[in-house]
Design an enzyme around this catalytic site. Structure first.
Site, mmCIF file in Angstrom:
data_model
loop_
_atom_site.group_PDB
_atom_site.id
_atom_site.type_symbol
_atom_site.label_atom_id
_atom_site.label_comp_id
_atom_site.label_asym_id
_atom_site.label_seq_id
_atom_site.Cartn_x
_atom_site.Cartn_y
_atom_site.Cartn_z
ATOM 1 C CE LYS A 170 2.672 0.987 -2.953
ATOM 2 N NZ LYS A 170 2.431 2.141 -3.372
ATOM 3 C CD GLU A 177 -0.289 6.140 1.294
ATOM 4 O OE1 GLU A 177 0.060 7.193 0.511
ATOM 5 O OE2 GLU A 177 0.424 5.133 1.005
#
Length: 306
Positions: A170, A177
Site C-alpha cells: 500500500k 499515486e
C-alpha cells in the site's frame, strides 16, 4: 460474523455500513461520540470505550482498526490487556510497514494474531468495494478471507506476504499515486495555459474514453471540473500529504532505488503552501474528489497568488 470496528471516519463509516449490509454483527467505537451514534439506526452496537468494545465480543475476538497511523499504538495499548490467546487484530489504516512488523511481533508474543491490510479506494471504495492488500500469517489470512472478500470489490483483494507486506504494498501504491497525480496536474496546467480556449472538462472526459491515460484519476478530475469549474477558484493550491509518499521515497533510498518522479511529487507538496499554482489546485481537487479531504481555498493564499 461478529467483529469489533474501531474508527468511523470517512472510510471507516462506509466500510462499516457495507459490512452491516452483508449481515455482519458489528460492535463499533469512535472517539467522536456523535460520529459513532450515527451508526445506531443501521444496526451496529455502540461501544462506550475500546474496553467496552472488547468485552462485547465473543472469543476468539476479531477487531478491525481504521484509525490514523499515529494513534494505532495508543489504541493497541488500550485493548491488548483485555485480549486473549487466539484473538485477531487487523490494522486497515495507512501504517508504516516496519511498525506493522513490530506490532505483529509484539502481539505474537501474547499469542494474539495481527494482520496488516492496506486499503485503497477512498470513502467511495470503502462503501462500494475497496482494493485490499493483506500481510501477516497466511493461515490467519485464509481464516478471515471472507471478511476481506466482503470488504473488497470483485477480485480486489489478495494476500501479499508475511507481516508488514500488506502495508508495504500500500505504501508503494501511494507513492505511485503521488507521481500519477503530479503528472496529471502538471499536464492540465499546460492545457490551461495553451494558446487556445480549451474546454478542460471536455478534455478530461475525452482522455477517459479509451486513451492511453484513461484512469480513475482522470475520471475524478472530470468530476472536480464539473463541481468547481475549470479555474478551480474555490480550491486551495496548498496540497497536504499524509506521509505515505515520503515513506516510499525514504524506503527507496534505503534500498538504493532512484525515485525522482515520486520524490519530486512529495517535494512539490511540501513547497505548495509557499508557491501557489494551478498544478496545486488540480492536486487538491483530486484529493477532495476521491478522498473527501477539505481543500477550501484560504483567503490570504488567494491574495498571494494574484
Amino acid at each position: 460474523m461478529k467483529l469489533g470496528y474501531i474508527g468511523l471516519g470517512k472510510m471507516g463509516a462506509g466500510m462499516a455500513e457495507r459490512l452491516l449490509e452483508r449481515r455482519y454483527s458489528l460492535v463499533v467505537f469512535d472517539s467522536d461520540k456523535k460520529i459513532a451514534e450515527r451508526e445506531v439506526w443501521k444496526g451496529a452496537v455502540i461501544a462506550r470505550s475500546p474496553w467496552n468494545l472488547v468485552e462485547e465480543l465473543p472469543r476468539p475476538r476479531l477487531i478491525w482498526l481504521m484509525v490514523p497511523h499515529a494513534v494505532v499504538d495508543d489504541v493497541l495499548k488500550d485493548i491488548i490487556p483485555l485480549l486473549h490467546e487466539g484473538d485477531t487484530v487487523i490494522d486497515g489504516g495507512n501504517s508504516f510497514y516496519k511498525d506493522s512488523r513490530r506490532r505483529h511481533e509484539e502481539l505474537a508474543a501474547r499469542d494474539i494474531h495481527f494482520l496488516d491490510a492496506g486499503v485503497s479506494g477512498g470513502p467511495r471504495g470503502a462503501r462500494e468495494g475497496a482494493c485490499v492488500m493483506v500481510g501477516g500469517d497466511e493461515e490467519q489470512y485464509k481464516k478471515h478471507e471472507r471478511l476481506f472478500r466482503d470488504i473488497a470489490a470483485d477480485r480486489a483483494y489478495s494476500y501479499m506476504g508475511p507481516a508488514g507486506a500488506g502495508h508495504f504494498v500500500k505504501m508503494a501504491h501511494n507513492g505511485i499515486e503521488y507521481g500519477m497525480m503530479q503528472s496529471l496536474a502538471e499536464g492540465f496546467e499546460i492545457l490551461k495555459n495553451a494558446p487556445y480556449s480549451l474546454n478542460l472538462l471536455e478534455i478530461a472526459r475525452l482522455y477517459n474514453e479509451r486513451s492511453v491515460i484513461e484512469s480513475r484519476l482522470v475520471g475524478w478530475l472530470k468530476e472536480a471540473y464539473e463541481k468547481h469549474g475549470k479555474d478551480l477558484s474555490d480550491i486551495s493550491s496548498s496540497v497536504k500529504q499524509s506521509g505515505e509518499g515520503l515513506w516510499t521515497v525514504e524506503t527507496a533510498k534505503e534500498f538504493g532505488v532512484a525515485t525522482p518522479i515520486i520524490e519530486g511529487a512529495v517535494e512539490f507538496r511540501k513547497q505548495s503552501k509557499e508557491h501557489p499554482s494551478y498544478t496545486g489546485k488540480v492536486l487538491s481537487a483530486l484529493r477532495n474528489t476521491f478522498g473527501g479531504h477539505d481543500v477550501k481555498e484560504i483567503q490570504n493564499e488567494h491574495e498571494k497568488s494574484n
